[in-house]
Design an enzyme around this catalytic site. Sequence first.
Site, mmCIF file in Angstrom:
data_model
loop_
_atom_site.group_PDB
_atom_site.id
_atom_site.type_symbol
_atom_site.label_atom_id
_atom_site.label_comp_id
_atom_site.label_asym_id
_atom_site.label_seq_id
_atom_site.Cartn_x
_atom_site.Cartn_y
_atom_site.Cartn_z
ATOM 1 N N TYR A 110 0.849 -1.195 0.000
ATOM 2 C CA TYR A 110 0.000 0.000 0.000
ATOM 3 C C TYR A 110 0.886 1.249 0.000
ATOM 4 O O TYR A 110 1.854 1.347 0.764
ATOM 5 C CB TYR A 110 -0.881 -0.001 1.250
ATOM 6 C CG TYR A 110 -1.699 1.251 1.456
ATOM 7 C CD1 TYR A 110 -2.934 1.411 0.837
ATOM 8 C CD2 TYR A 110 -1.240 2.268 2.283
ATOM 9 C CE1 TYR A 110 -3.686 2.558 1.039
ATOM 10 C CE2 TYR A 110 -1.986 3.418 2.492
ATOM 11 C CZ TYR A 110 -3.209 3.552 1.858
ATOM 12 O OH TYR A 110 -3.961 4.695 2.052
ATOM 13 N N GLU A 198 -3.661 7.475 -3.839
ATOM 14 C CA GLU A 198 -3.602 6.197 -3.128
ATOM 15 C C GLU A 198 -3.421 5.048 -4.112
ATOM 16 O O GLU A 198 -4.160 4.950 -5.092
ATOM 17 C CB GLU A 198 -4.882 5.997 -2.319
ATOM 18 C CG GLU A 198 -4.883 4.755 -1.449
ATOM 19 C CD GLU A 198 -6.178 4.613 -0.666
ATOM 20 O OE1 GLU A 198 -6.124 4.615 0.572
ATOM 21 O OE2 GLU A 198 -7.250 4.509 -1.299
#
Length: 391
Positions: A110, A198
């Site tokens: 991530y 993101e």
Amino acid sequence: MKIHEYQGKAVLAGFGVPVPKGKVAYTAAEAVAAGRELGFPVVVKAQIHAGGRGKGGGVKLAKSAEECEALAKAMLGMKLVTHQTGPEGRIVRRLLIEQGMDLQGSKEMYLAIVVDRATGSPVFMASAQGGMDIEEVAAKDPKAIQKEVINPAAGFQPFQARKLAFGLGLPAAVLPKAVSFMQALYKAFEGSDASLLEINPFLLTRAGELYALDAKIQLDDNALYRHAELKELRDLDEEDPLEVEASKFSLNYIKLEGGNVGCMVNGAGLAMATMDIIKLAGGAPANFLDVGGGANAEQIRNAFRILMADKEVKAVLINIFGGILRCDVLAEGVIAAVRDLNVQIPVVVRMKGNNEERGKEMLRASGLNFGAADNMTQAAKQVVAAAGGAR
């Protein structure tokens, strides 16, 4: 402004961030054609402005043209419900058809860059635990999320990228690629004036290649004047209709869930204070509506029309400080709006400042049943009672 995944990946690719090959499709036929061009298997991804699509059934693997067609027909037009959409869901109007990736033996991580208002700087975040449950990871184990605060003047430094890459537990041979990937990501963030970027998952394949397998980007509305090409990416179907309507008249409107007191204020700070004092009085604001310091009577009428379009609104509080927007101009617009729209719910007005007495006299002389208040506390208590009392 939010943009779709396929649009975000196009932005990233322009800054040298590796992304899988993909094509957008608006029909099942376009989806099949894209699948044949990319080569099966492909991933069929619903495109909405919300996360959690995989859990909601909006991300599926198609191994053949027949499967691709069936999935596209099932997804297009469906109401996709995720933890971010709420029970009302979002209608799927477009798909991303993307090349299939061999996830066996891969590592899902991530990455994110966000503007942190506490530090007044961008923050680069990374976690070795990527995937659909990243929110749970952050809640249960905050230490699993690494953070590097970026000095806006100096930019994202190579040593910061190396620190994050080491923290992800990447093999030594991949570290230079990871550093380049992260630096390209920050260039995309800065170059597009994003407020959020993101990548989940950030993928390391078995072959040692790195990809942005997903991309979520939010752009700063205040900087869109510098990016005509990005402004065109706005999808009005994904936004609240009342917010879209308000933007046409340069009004700053945000609908709030569960409220029944409509608010019309000039100035964002005063608008926030107005919502707070309504809550303190036991009520619940139905919206944030800033008409701006330079609003005219026509804008006031349009603002009132938008307020009245929300059926949850049971009373309206108008709280105006008369500066550039004179109180008599406000009164003119409010009176016209109440008459034109045949408003039947209570309207409480609190005005102070430029041409205050003239504005109050216009409201009294209108013959309409306006409630008047001299201060914010009195106005809040009055409008909450008019809306049915404390909630």
